[in-house]
Design a protein around this motif. Sequence first.
Motif, mmCIF file in Angstrom:
data_model
loop_
_atom_site.group_PDB
_atom_site.id
_atom_site.type_symbol
_atom_site.label_atom_id
_atom_site.label_comp_id
_atom_site.label_asym_id
_atom_site.label_seq_id
_atom_site.Cartn_x
_atom_site.Cartn_y
_atom_site.Cartn_z
ATOM 1 N N ASN A 1 39.245 51.819 40.469
ATOM 2 C CA ASN A 1 40.368 52.571 39.896
ATOM 3 C C ASN A 1 40.063 52.979 38.458
ATOM 4 O O ASN A 1 39.497 52.208 37.684
ATOM 5 N N THR A 2 40.472 54.193 38.113
ATOM 6 C CA THR A 2 40.296 54.676 36.743
ATOM 7 C C THR A 2 41.566 54.429 35.928
ATOM 8 O O THR A 2 42.636 54.179 36.481
ATOM 9 N N ARG B 1 41.450 45.362 36.672
ATOM 10 C CA ARG B 1 40.164 46.041 36.844
ATOM 11 C C ARG B 1 39.218 45.238 37.732
ATOM 12 O O ARG B 1 38.455 45.805 38.511
#
Length: 306
Positions: A123-124, A117
């Motif tokens: 980014n999800t 992350r």
Amino acid sequence: MAEAYHDMIDSSECTSILYGIDGLILDTFAQDGRILDGTFDKEKFLSGGYVVMEAATGAEDSEKETQPTYSVGDTVELNGQQYEVMAIVADIPTITEGVNSSTQDFLSFYLPADTFRAMYPDNTMRKMFFDVAKEYQPQAEEMLIQYQQDVDKSLNYTAKSTLIEHYQEQTRANTVMGFAISLIIAFVGILNFVNSMVTAIVSRQKEFAMIQSIGMTKRQLRRMLIDEGLYYAGSTLLAAYVLGTVAVAVGVRMMVAGDWTATFHFTLLPLVICTPILIAFAIVIPYICFKNLEKQSIVERLRATD
């Protein structure tokens, strides 16, 4: 594939796929012999500076030619940061399946979710796994269904009960097919048995007429034919029990030994069910044939077969 891999190494540029993982997935690395090389230390992995390398599909089978990978202890540079390869693991389809399912042309690495992350903040989350106690599974599924209907209709989820239901449907389909094939084979076998007995009796009608002419009674002849039928049935059943036991206990067991979805259960129940049916045919067929033979006199049968 090996040439492409070495070209990547020589150019210091490798196309790779990164997976950020945490929670339940971390516990799968040390299960079922999934570690192919090195050791996995969960706490050390989460501390940062380490990656887990995914081997090519089939690497768990040493007889297959597989795509080469980095070795344990190698240093790899991902997005400008260096990491040490902690372990090499077999492919985990539950993680990698999806848009990037075909990863044979890529090198795949697993990073801690926090590291991933930080590296890709935009980014999800792609996939989440829930470990729900059995008694709470219906409530959890109902909650996910409600969330999908009211909040995010694009959400896809797979429940344990769904997988079980699909597996049971496939099992039932295979069972019905196997049962149908078994019935056909059994029907053909019984017809062949009946045909053999009838042919043997009809072809010997002259022999029966001769032994009756020298004093054998109808009752004795009928008893002799029934005893012969029982002998044929007994020989057939003995061969079926012995050969069937060996074929199932050895052959079928070996066939399902490498299938993790299959369980082996040995039973002779179908053969036990067929046993009284075959014995009944062994008694009834000679009796019917003898009745038909007796419609002609001994003299007529002797003349007819000359």
